[in-house]
Design a protein around this motif. Structure first.
Motif, PDB file in Angstrom:
ATOM      1  N   THR A  40       0.836  -1.197   0.000  1.00 15.16           N
ATOM      2  CA  THR A  40       0.000   0.000   0.000  1.00 15.16           C
ATOM      3  C   THR A  40       0.869   1.244   0.000  1.00 15.16           C
ATOM      4  O   THR A  40       0.520   2.257  -0.623  1.00 15.16           O
ATOM      5  N   ASP A  41       2.008   1.192   0.698  1.00 13.47           N
ATOM      6  CA  ASP A  41       2.956   2.310   0.669  1.00 13.47           C
ATOM      7  C   ASP A  41       3.223   2.760  -0.764  1.00 13.47           C
ATOM      8  O   ASP A  41       3.116   3.944  -1.098  1.00 13.47           O
ATOM      9  N   ASP A  42       3.608   1.802  -1.609  1.00 13.02           N
ATOM     10  CA  ASP A  42       3.983   2.144  -2.982  1.00 13.02           C
ATOM     11  C   ASP A  42       2.783   2.585  -3.809  1.00 13.02           C
ATOM     12  O   ASP A  42       2.874   3.506  -4.619  1.00 13.02           O
ATOM     13  N   ASN A  43       1.645   1.939  -3.623  1.00 12.24           N
ATOM     14  CA  ASN A  43       0.469   2.317  -4.403  1.00 12.24           C
ATOM     15  C   ASN A  43      -0.061   3.678  -3.984  1.00 12.24           C
ATOM     16  O   ASN A  43      -0.575   4.427  -4.817  1.00 12.24           O
ATOM     17  N   ALA A  50       0.684   9.623 -10.200  1.00 15.76           N
ATOM     18  CA  ALA A  50      -0.292   9.517 -11.293  1.00 15.76           C
ATOM     19  C   ALA A  50      -1.157  10.772 -11.385  1.00 15.76           C
ATOM     20  O   ALA A  50      -1.499  11.214 -12.492  1.00 15.76           O
ATOM     21  N   VAL A  51      -1.507  11.351 -10.243  1.00 14.12           N
ATOM     22  CA  VAL A  51      -2.276  12.606 -10.271  1.00 14.12           C
ATOM     23  C   VAL A  51      -1.454  13.704 -10.939  1.00 14.12           C
ATOM     24  O   VAL A  51      -1.971  14.484 -11.755  1.00 14.12           O
ATOM     25  N   SER A 354      11.503   3.936  -6.484  1.00 13.27           N
ATOM     26  CA  SER A 354      12.484   4.784  -7.163  1.00 13.27           C
ATOM     27  C   SER A 354      11.853   5.574  -8.304  1.00 13.27           C
ATOM     28  O   SER A 354      12.035   6.797  -8.400  1.00 13.27           O
ATOM     29  N   ILE A 355      11.106   4.901  -9.179  1.00 10.85           N
ATOM     30  CA  ILE A 355      10.509   5.626 -10.303  1.00 10.85           C
ATOM     31  C   ILE A 355       9.424   6.592  -9.821  1.00 10.85           C
ATOM     32  O   ILE A 355       9.283   7.703 -10.343  1.00 10.85           O
ATOM     33  N   ILE A 356       8.679   6.188  -8.790  1.00  8.37           N
ATOM     34  CA  ILE A 356       7.675   7.096  -8.234  1.00  8.37           C
ATOM     35  C   ILE A 356       8.345   8.355  -7.701  1.00  8.37           C
ATOM     36  O   ILE A 356       7.876   9.479  -7.947  1.00  8.37           O
ATOM     37  N   SER A 357       9.434   8.186  -6.959  1.00  7.89           N
ATOM     38  CA  SER A 357      10.128   9.330  -6.379  1.00  7.89           C
ATOM     39  C   SER A 357      10.625  10.276  -7.463  1.00  7.89           C
ATOM     40  O   SER A 357      10.478  11.498  -7.361  1.00  7.89           O
TER      41      SER A 357
END
Length: 368
Positions: A40-43, A50-51, A354-357
């Motif tokens: 859930t952390d990553d999602n 995504a927003v 990593s990619i999210i950050s």
């Protein structure tokens, strides 16, 4: 200082490591590691990215990602309102309750999504409100200052975004109906933010001293969230004490995480920095550069000091090569972000955190 290099953003990689359940936690190099499942952390963090992607380019692909990540968060919430964290590949959660950090990070993501109410569909916004409403009774019981900081940042968006606290109606309705009043009590949220801010400030005053201007006796992960949270609380309350603590602690953190040579150098995760000690050199994590960037941009705005923007730019430049290795962490072929810097070089795995950050850092810096 030269302006940070601007990369051609390639959002396809995040889509590639997302299936119809959510974003995978880890990869083997660039291939999802199904054995490690999802968190859930990553999602929740992926929801933020995504927003921001949808804001930059309001296309169906980004909106589909928002739906996927928000659906994961909804599934993670228990009947009591807490969020579970770890899920295996067969879509079974591995615990009854997630960590306190998971609760805080999820509140951050949901509050952030509501701050974009002008562009997101009403049904998504109402889902965010519902999830927050279910989680609210548990926030005051969190003990971790870091988790409290994540939650405070998320809750602050609710009071700063017009209409965030009430249902969205896509059709004409009578204001003040029972359904509209049922969501997100403003007074409770205001008191909760104030309570959290006081707890953080008290812990800071209890711990600081002898040149150590921090909330704990160590600098570990997610450090920048603590001063960032107090900056958010100051914007709501106007309490100058919170402003002073936020600035003093952020300046202390900056003094420990930027190299004299002019690049960002996060505290290494293999040993951290204990009071009176020296910082661990490795591993340097992409999430630290992202969260420090966000805190410094907030400080530049709240404190009216452009020096913090220059620090934020250095955090972005950490990804593009202005770091301790002088190597870019962005894979030029795929747009993925390597998992960090360790003693032997780059960590060539390219996991979701990593990619999210990097996506958050990039989109906030160049499209925020």
């Amino acid at each position: 200082m030269h302006p940070p290099a601007v990369l051609q953003l390639k959002p396809d990689y995040m889509r590639r490591i997302t299936d119809d359940t959510g974003i995978f936690q880890h990869t083997k190099f660039g291939v999802p590691d199904r054995a490690k499942g999802y968190t859930t952390d990553d999602n929740a963090r992926a929801l933020i990215a995504a927003v921001l992607m949808y804001k930059k380019n309001p296309e169906a692909a980004a909106l589909d990602l928002i739906h996927t990540y928000l659906s994961f968060v909804h599934h993670a919430q228990t009947e009591e309102g807490n969020f579970r964290n770890f899920m295996d590949y067969s879509r079974s959660f591995l615990e009854e309750h997630g960590s306190e950090d998971c609760q805080g990070r999820t509140l951050w993501a949901l509050g952030f999504a509501l701050s974009y109410s002008s562009i997101l569909p009403d049904n998504l916004l109402n889902t965010c409100r519902y999830l927050i409403n279910q989680a609210l009774p548990h926030i005051g019981g969190i003990r971790s200052p870091r988790a409290l900081s994540y939650a405070l940042v998320g809750l602050s968006y609710l009071l700063k975004t017009p209409g965030a606290l009430t249902y969205s109606f896509p059709y004409p309705h009578t204001p003040g109906t029972e359904e509209e009043q049922a969501f997100l009590p403003e007074a409770f949220i205001s008191e909760l933010i104030e309570s959290i801010a006081v707890r953080l400030n008290d812990q800071y005053n209890h711990t600081k001293g002898e040149g150590w201007n921090w909330y704990e006796d160590s600098l570990t992960y997610g450090n920048s969230m603590l001063p960032w949270a107090l900056l958010k609380a100051y914007k709501i309350s106007g309490n100058p004490v919170l402003r002073a603590t936020a600035q003093e602690s952020l300046d202390f953190l900056i003094s420990r995480t930027f190299a004299p040579e002019g690049y960002y150098k996060p505290i290494g995760s293999h040993g951290w920095l204990l009071r009176g000690g020296t910082p661990a050199l490795y591993d340097e994590q992409p999430i630290e550069a992202c969260e420090m960037l966000l805190a410094c941009r907030e400080a530049a705005s709240v404190l009216k000091d452009p020096a913090y923007l220059r620090k934020a730019d250095l955090c972005y430049a950490w990804y593009t090569g202005n770091n301790s290795l002088q190597l870019s962490l962005i894979d030029p072929q795929t747009g993925a972000c390597y998992d960090g810097i360790h003693s032997s070089g780059l960590n060539l795995n390219q996991g979701s955190e990593s990619i999210i950050s990097f996506l958050i850092a990039h989109l906030v810096t160049h499209h925020g």
